[in-house]
Motif scaffolding. Sequence first.
Motif, PDB file in Angstrom:
ATOM      1  N   PHE A 153      45.882  43.442  45.842  1.00  0.00           N
ATOM      2  CA  PHE A 153      47.009  44.282  45.383  1.00  0.00           C
ATOM      3  C   PHE A 153      47.283  44.065  43.896  1.00  0.00           C
ATOM      4  N   SER A 154      46.222  43.972  43.114  1.00  0.00           N
ATOM      5  CA  SER A 154      46.393  43.698  41.684  1.00  0.00           C
ATOM      6  C   SER A 154      45.813  44.862  40.888  1.00  0.00           C
ATOM      7  N   VAL A 155      46.694  45.652  40.312  1.00  0.00           N
ATOM      8  CA  VAL A 155      46.249  46.815  39.535  1.00  0.00           C
ATOM      9  C   VAL A 155      46.315  46.441  38.058  1.00  0.00           C
ATOM     10  N   VAL A 156      45.161  46.385  37.434  1.00  0.00           N
ATOM     11  CA  VAL A 156      45.132  45.954  36.032  1.00  0.00           C
ATOM     12  C   VAL A 156      45.787  47.018  35.149  1.00  0.00           C
ATOM     13  N   HIS A 157      46.711  46.570  34.354  1.00  0.00           N
ATOM     14  CA  HIS A 157      47.388  47.461  33.403  1.00  0.00           C
ATOM     15  C   HIS A 157      46.645  47.452  32.068  1.00  0.00           C
ATOM     16  N   LEU A 177      35.369  43.158  32.183  1.00  0.00           N
ATOM     17  CA  LEU A 177      36.004  44.452  32.439  1.00  0.00           C
ATOM     18  C   LEU A 177      34.956  45.348  33.093  1.00  0.00           C
ATOM     19  N   CYS A 178      35.105  45.595  34.379  1.00  0.00           N
ATOM     20  CA  CYS A 178      34.092  46.393  35.099  1.00  0.00           C
ATOM     21  C   CYS A 178      34.808  47.266  36.121  1.00  0.00           C
ATOM     22  N   ALA A 179      35.745  48.080  35.614  1.00  0.00           N
ATOM     23  CA  ALA A 179      36.551  48.926  36.494  1.00  0.00           C
ATOM     24  C   ALA A 179      35.985  50.335  36.601  1.00  0.00           C
ATOM     25  N   SER A 180      34.699  50.493  36.309  1.00  0.00           N
ATOM     26  CA  SER A 180      33.975  51.766  36.314  1.00  0.00           C
ATOM     27  C   SER A 180      34.242  52.528  35.018  1.00  0.00           C
ATOM     28  N   THR A 181      33.537  53.619  34.857  1.00  0.00           N
ATOM     29  CA  THR A 181      33.517  54.316  33.568  1.00  0.00           C
ATOM     30  C   THR A 181      34.917  54.722  33.098  1.00  0.00           C
ATOM     31  N   LEU A 182      35.595  55.514  33.905  1.00  0.00           N
ATOM     32  CA  LEU A 182      36.883  56.062  33.449  1.00  0.00           C
ATOM     33  C   LEU A 182      37.950  54.981  33.385  1.00  0.00           C
ATOM     34  N   GLU A 183      38.015  54.136  34.437  1.00  0.00           N
ATOM     35  CA  GLU A 183      39.084  53.139  34.471  1.00  0.00           C
ATOM     36  C   GLU A 183      38.901  52.071  33.399  1.00  0.00           C
ATOM     37  N   SER A 184      37.667  51.706  33.076  1.00  0.00           N
ATOM     38  CA  SER A 184      37.462  50.707  32.021  1.00  0.00           C
ATOM     39  C   SER A 184      37.960  51.260  30.689  1.00  0.00           C
ATOM     40  N   HIS A 201      40.193  53.623  30.387  1.00  0.00           N
ATOM     41  CA  HIS A 201      41.639  53.742  30.574  1.00  0.00           C
ATOM     42  C   HIS A 201      42.333  52.411  30.225  1.00  0.00           C
ATOM     43  N   ILE A 202      41.774  51.302  30.737  1.00  0.00           N
ATOM     44  CA  ILE A 202      42.372  49.981  30.503  1.00  0.00           C
ATOM     45  C   ILE A 202      42.271  49.616  29.025  1.00  0.00           C
ATOM     46  N   LEU A 203      41.142  49.910  28.394  1.00  0.00           N
ATOM     47  CA  LEU A 203      41.001  49.606  26.959  1.00  0.00           C
ATOM     48  C   LEU A 203      42.000  50.420  26.133  1.00  0.00           C
TER      49      LEU A 203
HETATM   50  C1  LIG Z   1      28.880  59.589  46.226  1.00  0.00           C
HETATM   51  C2  LIG Z   1      28.130  58.674  45.286  1.00  0.00           C
HETATM   52  C3  LIG Z   1      26.785  58.455  45.495  1.00  0.00           C
HETATM   53  C4  LIG Z   1      26.069  57.616  44.640  1.00  0.00           C
HETATM   54  N1  LIG Z   1      24.751  57.401  44.872  1.00  0.00           N
HETATM   55  C5  LIG Z   1      24.052  56.556  44.087  1.00  0.00           C
HETATM   56  C6  LIG Z   1      22.691  56.266  44.327  1.00  0.00           C
HETATM   57  O1  LIG Z   1      22.104  56.762  45.267  1.00  0.00           O
HETATM   58  N2  LIG Z   1      22.048  55.416  43.476  1.00  0.00           N
HETATM   59  C7  LIG Z   1      22.684  54.829  42.431  1.00  0.00           C
HETATM   60  O2  LIG Z   1      22.067  54.038  41.702  1.00  0.00           O
HETATM   61  N3  LIG Z   1      23.978  55.084  42.186  1.00  0.00           N
HETATM   62  C8  LIG Z   1      24.683  55.914  42.976  1.00  0.00           C
HETATM   63  N4  LIG Z   1      26.002  56.164  42.719  1.00  0.00           N
HETATM   64  C9  LIG Z   1      26.593  55.566  41.519  1.00  0.00           C
HETATM   65  C10 LIG Z   1      27.007  54.102  41.746  1.00  0.00           C
HETATM   66  O3  LIG Z   1      27.693  53.994  42.978  1.00  0.00           O
HETATM   67  C11 LIG Z   1      27.930  53.704  40.601  1.00  0.00           C
HETATM   68  O4  LIG Z   1      27.278  53.953  39.379  1.00  0.00           O
HETATM   69  C12 LIG Z   1      28.284  52.214  40.668  1.00  0.00           C
HETATM   70  O5  LIG Z   1      28.873  51.900  41.899  1.00  0.00           O
HETATM   71  C13 LIG Z   1      29.240  51.872  39.537  1.00  0.00           C
HETATM   72  O6  LIG Z   1      29.531  50.505  39.620  1.00  0.00           O
HETATM   73  P1  LIG Z   1      30.710  49.874  38.819  1.00  0.00           P
HETATM   74  O7  LIG Z   1      30.749  48.423  39.202  1.00  0.00           O
HETATM   75  O8  LIG Z   1      30.572  50.236  37.381  1.00  0.00           O
HETATM   76  O9  LIG Z   1      32.020  50.625  39.311  1.00  0.00           O
HETATM   77  P2  LIG Z   1      32.659  50.716  40.765  1.00  0.00           P
HETATM   78  O10 LIG Z   1      31.684  50.417  41.847  1.00  0.00           O
HETATM   79  O11 LIG Z   1      33.391  52.027  40.791  1.00  0.00           O
HETATM   80  O12 LIG Z   1      33.703  49.486  40.759  1.00  0.00           O
HETATM   81  C14 LIG Z   1      34.871  49.529  39.997  1.00  0.00           C
HETATM   82  C15 LIG Z   1      35.925  48.726  40.756  1.00  0.00           C
HETATM   83  O13 LIG Z   1      37.057  48.536  39.906  1.00  0.00           O
HETATM   84  C16 LIG Z   1      38.222  48.755  40.647  1.00  0.00           C
HETATM   85  N5  LIG Z   1      39.284  49.163  39.716  1.00  0.00           N
HETATM   86  C17 LIG Z   1      39.337  50.300  38.962  1.00  0.00           C
HETATM   87  N6  LIG Z   1      40.445  50.313  38.219  1.00  0.00           N
HETATM   88  C18 LIG Z   1      41.111  49.163  38.471  1.00  0.00           C
HETATM   89  C19 LIG Z   1      42.339  48.617  37.995  1.00  0.00           C
HETATM   90  N7  LIG Z   1      43.105  49.244  37.083  1.00  0.00           N
HETATM   91  N8  LIG Z   1      42.739  47.416  38.495  1.00  0.00           N
HETATM   92  C20 LIG Z   1      41.977  46.770  39.423  1.00  0.00           C
HETATM   93  N9  LIG Z   1      40.804  47.245  39.909  1.00  0.00           N
HETATM   94  C21 LIG Z   1      40.377  48.426  39.426  1.00  0.00           C
HETATM   95  C22 LIG Z   1      37.870  49.829  41.652  1.00  0.00           C
HETATM   96  O14 LIG Z   1      38.755  49.789  42.751  1.00  0.00           O
HETATM   97  C23 LIG Z   1      36.445  49.434  42.008  1.00  0.00           C
HETATM   98  O15 LIG Z   1      36.420  48.513  43.077  1.00  0.00           O
HETATM   99  C24 LIG Z   1      26.735  56.991  43.551  1.00  0.00           C
HETATM  100  C25 LIG Z   1      28.100  57.206  43.366  1.00  0.00           C
HETATM  101  C26 LIG Z   1      28.794  58.037  44.202  1.00  0.00           C
HETATM  102  C27 LIG Z   1      30.280  58.258  43.972  1.00  0.00           C
END
Ligand SMILES: Cc1cc2nc3c(=O)[nH]c(=O)nc-3n(C[C@H](O)[C@H](O)[C@H](O)COP(=O)(O)OP(=O)(O)OC[C@H]3O[C@@H](n4cnc5c(N)ncnc54)[C@H](O)[C@@H]3O)c2cc1C
Length: 190
Positions: free
Chosen positions: A4-8, A42-49, A51-53
């Motif tokens: 339950f920790s949402v990074v601001h 910082l690995c919150a995915s493309t948009l969220e990372s 967003h946090i920055l």
């Molecule tokens: C439907 C779909 C199919 C895909 N198929 C493939 C495939 O076949 N092969 C392939 O290589 N890739 C595939 N991908 C892409 C791959 O899943 C992503 O590129 C990869 O998971 C990204 O990893 P990540 O660690 O950067 O981000 P994520 O896995 O998105 O992890 C980010 C984490 O950060 C957390 N988070 C975000 N913001 C905050 C915040 N403010 N505070 C706390 N936590 C936060 C999120 O809850 C999440 O758990 C697919 C993606 C999708 C959506």
Amino acid sequence: MRPFSVVHSLIFDPKTRRITGVRVIDGQTKQPVELHAKVVFLCASTLESAHILMNSATPEFSTGLANSSGQLGRNLMDHMMGSGASGIIPGHEDRVQIGNRPNGIYVPRFRNVKDKHPGFVRGYGFQGGGSRDDWGRGSETAGFGADFKHMLRQPGSWRFTFASFAECLSHPDNRMELDKNKVDAWGIPS
Ligand SMILES: Cc1cc2nc3c(=O)[nH]c(=O)nc-3n(C[C@H](O)[C@H](O)[C@H](O)COP(=O)(O)OP(=O)(O)OC[C@H]3O[C@@H](n4cnc5c(N)ncnc54)[C@H](O)[C@@H]3O)c2cc1C
């Protein structure tokens, strides 16, 4: 691990010029919490990372951390999905694939190779293949219960699918920005 920790935002120490932790909003109490660490990933995915920055802006870095280039949030790229065609091929229901599925096909890029189209750059290819529908067809078939599950365990129709794989080019105008007047459910500018 803290659930339950949402990074601001990230905490930047101007004295050491290092990130020393994260500001978190507790997802249940909505109270702010600060967590400190020697190293922060910082690995919150493309948009969220991004967003946090952006939310980690300081007086010195007013447009967000790691944004001296002005490129933070820009050049967003996605990949084409769902463009193509798929059709059921009636017949041969008495046959099942043995081992792996029938071989896939690939049509490499054939347009825009030598004669450049004025309307777009680069190109696309097609991938496809034949297979029998499996239990996944349950997501688009009405039904429920034991009979439905039993039916889904049997092979479905033969299908041929053809899907395009195309590039999305990076462009600075493909971008995300913060709306300073809007906050999300945790009060974080979004
Ligand atoms: C439907 C779909 C199919 C895909 N198929 C493939 C495939 O076949 N092969 C392939 O290589 N890739 C595939 N991908 C892409 C791959 O899943 C992503 O590129 C990869 O998971 C990204 O990893 P990540 O660690 O950067 O981000 P994520 O896995 O998105 O992890 C980010 C984490 O950060 C957390 N988070 C975000 N913001 C905050 C915040 N403010 N505070 C706390 N936590 C936060 C999120 O809850 C999440 O758990 C697919 C993606 C999708 C959506």
